[in-house]
Scaffold this motif. Structure first.
Motif, short mmCIF file in Angstrom:
data_model
loop_
_atom_site.label_atom_id
_atom_site.label_comp_id
_atom_site.label_asym_id
_atom_site.label_seq_id
_atom_site.Cartn_x
_atom_site.Cartn_y
_atom_site.Cartn_z
N ILE A 168 1.61 4.54 -5.58
CA ILE A 168 0.19 4.73 -5.88
C ILE A 168 -0.66 3.83 -4.98
N ALA A 169 -0.28 2.55 -4.87
CA ALA A 169 -1.03 1.63 -4.00
C ALA A 169 -0.97 2.10 -2.56
N TYR A 170 0.20 2.55 -2.10
CA TYR A 170 0.35 3.02 -0.73
C TYR A 170 -0.56 4.23 -0.47
N ASP A 171 -0.61 5.16 -1.41
CA ASP A 171 -1.47 6.34 -1.24
C ASP A 171 -2.93 5.94 -1.12
N PHE A 172 -3.38 4.98 -1.93
CA PHE A 172 -4.77 4.50 -1.83
C PHE A 172 -5.01 3.82 -0.48
N ILE A 173 -4.05 3.05 -0.02
CA ILE A 173 -4.18 2.38 1.27
C ILE A 173 -4.26 3.41 2.39
N GLN A 174 -3.43 4.43 2.33
CA GLN A 174 -3.47 5.48 3.35
C GLN A 174 -4.83 6.18 3.36
N GLU A 175 -5.38 6.42 2.17
CA GLU A 175 -6.71 7.03 2.08
C GLU A 175 -7.75 6.13 2.74
N GLY A 176 -7.65 4.83 2.48
CA GLY A 176 -8.56 3.87 3.10
C GLY A 176 -8.40 3.80 4.60
N LEU A 177 -7.17 3.92 5.08
CA LEU A 177 -6.96 3.95 6.53
C LEU A 177 -7.62 5.17 7.16
N ARG A 178 -7.53 6.30 6.47
CA ARG A 178 -8.15 7.53 6.99
C ARG A 178 -9.67 7.43 7.02
N THR A 231 -8.09 -1.56 7.17
CA THR A 231 -7.70 -1.70 8.58
C THR A 231 -6.33 -2.34 8.75
N THR A 232 -5.52 -2.33 7.73
CA THR A 232 -4.23 -3.04 7.78
C THR A 232 -3.26 -2.43 8.78
N GLU A 233 -2.46 -3.29 9.37
CA GLU A 233 -1.33 -2.86 10.19
C GLU A 233 -0.05 -2.85 9.36
N TYR A 234 -0.19 -3.17 8.07
CA TYR A 234 0.95 -3.32 7.17
C TYR A 234 0.74 -2.52 5.88
N PRO A 235 0.57 -1.21 5.97
CA PRO A 235 0.27 -0.46 4.74
C PRO A 235 1.38 -0.51 3.69
N GLN A 236 2.63 -0.38 4.10
CA GLN A 236 3.73 -0.40 3.14
C GLN A 236 3.89 -1.79 2.53
N GLU A 237 3.83 -2.81 3.38
CA GLU A 237 3.99 -4.18 2.89
C GLU A 237 2.84 -4.57 1.97
N ALA A 238 1.63 -4.15 2.33
CA ALA A 238 0.47 -4.45 1.48
C ALA A 238 0.61 -3.77 0.12
N ALA A 239 1.09 -2.54 0.12
CA ALA A 239 1.30 -1.82 -1.15
C ALA A 239 2.34 -2.52 -2.00
N GLU A 240 3.42 -2.97 -1.37
CA GLU A 240 4.47 -3.66 -2.11
C GLU A 240 3.97 -4.99 -2.66
N LEU A 241 3.26 -5.76 -1.84
CA LEU A 241 2.72 -7.04 -2.29
C LEU A 241 1.73 -6.86 -3.43
N PHE A 242 0.84 -5.88 -3.27
CA PHE A 242 -0.13 -5.63 -4.33
C PHE A 242 0.58 -5.31 -5.64
N SER A 243 1.54 -4.41 -5.59
CA SER A 243 2.26 -4.02 -6.80
C SER A 243 2.98 -5.21 -7.41
N MET A 292 -5.07 -10.07 -0.08
CA MET A 292 -5.22 -8.68 0.32
C MET A 292 -6.25 -8.55 1.45
N ASP A 293 -7.34 -9.32 1.39
CA ASP A 293 -8.31 -9.33 2.49
C ASP A 293 -7.63 -9.68 3.81
N SER A 294 -6.76 -10.69 3.77
CA SER A 294 -6.12 -11.15 5.00
C SER A 294 -5.18 -10.10 5.58
N LEU A 295 -4.73 -9.17 4.76
CA LEU A 295 -3.88 -8.07 5.23
C LEU A 295 -4.70 -6.86 5.67
N GLY A 296 -6.03 -6.96 5.56
CA GLY A 296 -6.88 -5.84 5.94
C GLY A 296 -7.06 -4.82 4.84
N VAL A 297 -6.77 -5.23 3.61
CA VAL A 297 -6.91 -4.34 2.44
C VAL A 297 -7.89 -5.02 1.48
#
Length: 126
Positions: free
Chosen positions: A38-48, A53-65, A96-101
């Motif tokens: 769910i977090a990854y899908d939201f991050i992907q939407e934000g990237l689109r 602006t993250t270069e780490y969408p999967q890692e950011a999703a995992e960390l957030f969760s 999360m800010d530091s990861l671009g999320v």
């Protein structure tokens, strides 16, 4: 319709179930899989749309969760005051800010509202 306070109260009352190893294991699985997706899908939407602006969408999703479901949960990492919850939520926002999320609007009352909800989770049932 259920209110935020009612939702957090229901979650608080369900936390003792995590003392059961089978229920805990299932929650950990859900946090690792479903919650991360769910977090990854939201991050992907934000990237689109350019809001993320993250270069780490999967890692950011995992960390957030991990942080949201485990680190903020008062039964795993106890916090006893509202100000401690505000501090931890602010820290999560900065991570999360530091990861671009950008997770939290630091100029709004979002940190306060999240802290109040998690503080309710930590309170003893009436």
């Amino acid at each position: 319709m259920i209110t935020d306070t009612e939702h957090m109260t229901l979650m608080r009352d369900a936390f003792p179930l995590l003392n059961d190893p089978k229920i805990l294991a299932e929650n950990l699985r859900i946090w690792r899989t479903d919650s991360t997706k769910i977090a990854y899908d939201f991050i992907q939407e934000g990237l689109r749309d350019g809001s993320i602006t993250t270069e780490y969408p999967q890692e950011a999703a995992e960390l957030f969760s991990l942080l949201f479901n485990y680190w903020l949960a008062p039964n795993f990492y106890p916090i006893t005051t509202l100000s401690e919850f505000k501090h931890r939520i602010h820290c999560l926002g900065l991570i999360m800010d530091s990861l671009g999320v950008p997770l939290i609007d630091h100029d709004s009352d979002m940190e306060d509202r999240l802290a109040e909800g998690f503080f309710l989770l930590a309170s003893n049932p009436q």
